[in-house]
Design an enzyme around this catalytic site. Structure first.
Site, PDB file in Angstrom:
ATOM      1  N   HIS A 282       0.830  -1.210   0.000  1.00  0.00           N
ATOM      2  CA  HIS A 282       0.000   0.000   0.000  1.00  0.00           C
ATOM      3  C   HIS A 282       0.865   1.261   0.000  1.00  0.00           C
ATOM      4  O   HIS A 282       1.515   1.564   0.996  1.00  0.00           O
ATOM      5  CB  HIS A 282      -0.880  -0.047   1.256  1.00  0.00           C
TER       6      HIS A 282
ATOM      7  N   HIS B 134      -1.082  10.398  -3.069  1.00  0.00           N
ATOM      8  CA  HIS B 134      -2.343  10.004  -2.433  1.00  0.00           C
ATOM      9  C   HIS B 134      -3.278  11.166  -2.146  1.00  0.00           C
ATOM     10  O   HIS B 134      -4.421  11.173  -2.565  1.00  0.00           O
ATOM     11  CB  HIS B 134      -2.081   9.247  -1.125  1.00  0.00           C
TER      12      HIS B 134
END
Ligand code: G3P
Ligand code: CA
Length: 265
Positions: free
Chosen positions: A18, A60
């Site tokens: 991730h 992100h």
């Protein structure tokens, strides 16, 4: 270890790094992706956003404030502006025990730079973020994947997975190339199990779902699996939680700490 050809088999348990190995390196940098590869992660996860001048970068947050020394929205900055930012010193400051000199001044990578760096050696799990505000994101993503020959019969099935919270983004991609495995991300605040027909709708274009590990239980995962969907909960960093997700029928997990959960493979 999962052989390349069985990545999407339902009995494979995938470890999806991730934002890269983001426990020990600044997220979404070539360093975090390299470390994830070194840890034998099945995938490096890349959140895609588009700069003001239309370049796909791995990032992100909507703004650069948390993970760089800059301030402002990715979508309102040119690539040149973003390339001036230090995307690693924040990590050193927040994680003094894992701080490294090499992270100081590390840059935000473009998707092209990631493909140049890792090419065929990595498997890619790529999220389209803010796609509705990023004109042509899906087309540019496919162009780059084609340019680096990461799609099609020359690659093992599952070499590239594309994920999104946006069903529109995924159906757009599915219309452009129905062979790319897609993952529908679900942000189900109310923990309710979606109706069977909702899962049946996903099955029309997606091979699976991604959902918060805090909001799935065995019942939820069972219904999704019975609908024919893979289930990848996010984000699991503890082995005990990973074992629980696996025993509930999950077919992989998003993790910031591949080493901590590697025994699940
Ligand atoms: O893409 C899976 C998971 O990462 C979704 O949440 O906010 O970490 O991108 P986020
Ligand atoms: Ca993501």
């Amino acid at each position: 270890n999962n052989q390349q050809s069985t990545l999407l088999d339902e009995d494979a348990f995938l470890l999806i790094a991730h934002r890269g190995a983001s426990t020990i390196a600044p997220e979404h940098t070539l360093a975090s992706y390299q470390l994830a590869m070194d840890m034998d992660a099945d995938y490096i996860e890349i959140d895609l956003q588009m700069t003001k001048d239309g370049v796909l970068v791995a990032f992100h947050d909507e703004t650069v404030d948390r993970t760089t020394d800059g301030s402002g929205k990715v979508a309102e900055m040119s690539l040149a502006d973003i390339k001036k930012l230090d995307a690693g010193s924040w990590f050193n400051a927040e994680n003094p025990d894992r701080a490294k000199e090499e992270y100081v001044g590390i840059q935000v990578p473009t998707l092209e730079e990631i493909f140049i760096a890792f090419g065929d050696s990595a498997n890619y799990y790529i999220e389209t973020k803010q796609p509705a505000q990023s004109e042509g994101m899906e087309e540019k993503l496919l162009e780059l994947l084609d340019q680096f020959e990461l799609l099609g019969a020359s690659q093992p099935e599952g070499k590239v997975i594309i994920e999104s919270f946006s069903a529109d983004s995924l159906t757009t991609l599915h219309q452009m190339d129905e062979d790319i495995p897609l993952i529908q991300l679900i942000d189900n605040m109310n923990q309710a199990i979606p109706a069977a027909e909702t899962f049946e709708l996903y099955v029309e274009y997606a091979v699976g779902i991604g959902v918060s590990s805090k909001k799935v239980d065995e019942a939820y995962i069972t219904v999704a699996r019975e609908a024919g969907l893979l289930v990848h909960p996010f984000v699991v960093d503890k082995l005990a939680e990973g074992e629980k997700m696996k025993s509930c029928g999950a077919t992989g997990i998003f993790t910031n700490d591949v080493d901590a959960v590697s025994s699940l493979k």
